[in-house]
Scaffold this active site. Structure first.
Site, short mmCIF file in Angstrom:
data_model
loop_
_atom_site.label_atom_id
_atom_site.label_comp_id
_atom_site.label_asym_id
_atom_site.label_seq_id
_atom_site.Cartn_x
_atom_site.Cartn_y
_atom_site.Cartn_z
N ASN A 61 0.72 -1.32 0.09
CA ASN A 61 -0.03 0.02 0.02
C ASN A 61 1.01 1.13 -0.15
O ASN A 61 2.05 1.12 0.68
CB ASN A 61 -0.95 -0.01 1.36
N GLU A 63 0.28 5.42 0.47
CA GLU A 63 -0.54 6.37 0.91
C GLU A 63 -0.15 7.57 0.49
O GLU A 63 0.83 7.93 -0.04
CB GLU A 63 -0.64 6.40 2.50
N ASN A 64 -1.08 8.72 0.77
CA ASN A 64 -0.85 10.16 0.40
C ASN A 64 -1.51 11.05 1.35
O ASN A 64 -2.49 10.68 1.91
CB ASN A 64 -1.42 10.10 -1.03
N ALA A 65 -0.89 12.16 1.52
CA ALA A 65 -1.50 13.24 2.41
C ALA A 65 -2.97 13.34 2.23
O ALA A 65 -3.76 13.78 3.21
CB ALA A 65 -0.74 14.46 2.63
N TYR A 67 -5.74 11.64 1.42
CA TYR A 67 -5.88 10.40 1.76
C TYR A 67 -6.52 9.27 0.66
O TYR A 67 -5.92 8.26 0.13
CB TYR A 67 -6.75 9.84 2.85
N CYS A 72 -4.10 0.84 -2.50
CA CYS A 72 -4.04 -0.70 -1.60
C CYS A 72 -2.89 -1.51 -2.19
O CYS A 72 -2.63 -1.29 -3.53
CB CYS A 72 -5.57 -1.35 -1.47
N GLU A 74 -3.02 -4.55 -3.10
CA GLU A 74 -3.51 -5.68 -4.11
C GLU A 74 -3.62 -4.68 -5.34
O GLU A 74 -3.13 -5.21 -6.43
CB GLU A 74 -5.14 -5.93 -3.81
N CYS A 111 -10.32 -4.73 0.20
CA CYS A 111 -11.51 -3.96 0.19
C CYS A 111 -12.55 -4.12 -1.23
O CYS A 111 -11.98 -4.90 -2.20
CB CYS A 111 -10.86 -2.65 0.39
N CYS A 114 -10.66 -3.18 -4.74
CA CYS A 114 -9.55 -4.12 -4.99
C CYS A 114 -10.32 -5.47 -5.28
O CYS A 114 -9.82 -6.01 -6.35
CB CYS A 114 -8.75 -4.44 -3.66
N1 THU Z 1 -5.28 -1.42 2.62
C1 THU Z 1 -4.60 -2.27 1.65
O1 THU Z 1 -3.61 -2.08 0.88
N2 THU Z 1 -5.37 -3.60 1.33
C2 THU Z 1 -6.50 -3.93 2.03
O2 THU Z 1 -6.99 -5.04 1.82
C3 THU Z 1 -6.98 -3.08 2.98
C4 THU Z 1 -6.49 -1.88 3.20
C5 THU Z 1 -4.55 -0.30 3.19
C6 THU Z 1 -5.18 1.06 2.54
C7 THU Z 1 -4.54 1.80 3.49
O3 THU Z 1 -3.20 2.29 3.03
C8 THU Z 1 -4.33 1.07 4.77
O4 THU Z 1 -4.37 -0.29 4.51
C9 THU Z 1 -5.43 1.42 5.80
O5 THU Z 1 -6.73 1.38 5.28
#
Ligand code: THU
Length: 160
Positions: A61, A63-65, A67, A72, A74, A111, A114
């Site tokens: 995963n 992330e970014n400021a 959000y 993810c 996946e 999620c 994904c």
């Molecule tokens: N996240 C994933 O990378 N995969 C998942 O299946 C669930 C959530 C990440 C997104 C975010 O960076 C962090 O987990 C918290 O939600």
């Protein structure tokens, strides 16, 4: 009134139950958590795709400021694969997550976004992608993405 029930079979495996290639895929997903960029959630997720050729593609995963901009694990792996290994068949995906230096006891499941992204690939390639969700207490295996997300919306849904 009509009624129907949808069942999903989940096989919970410990490492000794798995074949060597399955173990390798799960270990690759665990390793991929280390490249997670997650300064906001502190939740490090790794995904590993097994290709028909045998190759393993990983993602984590990012992330970014702002959000929602983040991705993810996946979809990071899936889209890298689509861009760099077009036409390759994906046979399995393993997913693992750690936070505070420990892998989750129970597995995390992809999620909805994904699942939808994975489903598109499963339909496009016409063969199932086995889903392996790693947790310290066991790896939960589902035979396909569609089994994980029944009642799908896909390209055929728009046919009359
Ligand atoms: N996240 C994933 O990378 N995969 C998942 O299946 C669930 C959530 C990440 C997104 C975010 O960076 C962090 O987990 C918290 O939600």
């Amino acid at each position: 009134m009509k009624e129907y029930e949808i069942r999903t079979r989940v096989n919970v495996l410990v490492m000794e139950d798995m074949s060597a290639p399955e173990r390798e895929l799960v270990e690759a997903a665990k390793k991929a958590t280390e490249s997670s960029y997650s300064p906001y959630s502190h939740f490090q997720v790794g995904a590993a795709l097994r290709l028909y050729s045998g190759e393993i593609i990983t993602g984590s995963n990012q992330e970014n400021a702002a959000y929602p901009v983040g991705s993810c694990a996946e979809r990071t792996a899936l889209f890298w694969c689509g861009a760099n290994r077009p036409g390759e068949t994906i046979t399995a995906i393993a997913i693992a997550a750690q936070t505070g230096g420990r892998f989750t006891k129970d597995p995390i499941a992809p999620c909805g976004m994904c699942r939808q992204a994975l489903l598109e690939v499963e339909h496009k390639q016409g063969s199932p992608i086995k889903v392996m969700l790693y947790g310290e207490d066991g790896t939960h295996c589902i035979e396909s993405v569609e089994a994980l997300m029944p009642l799908t919306f896909n390209a055929e849904s728009m046919d009359i």
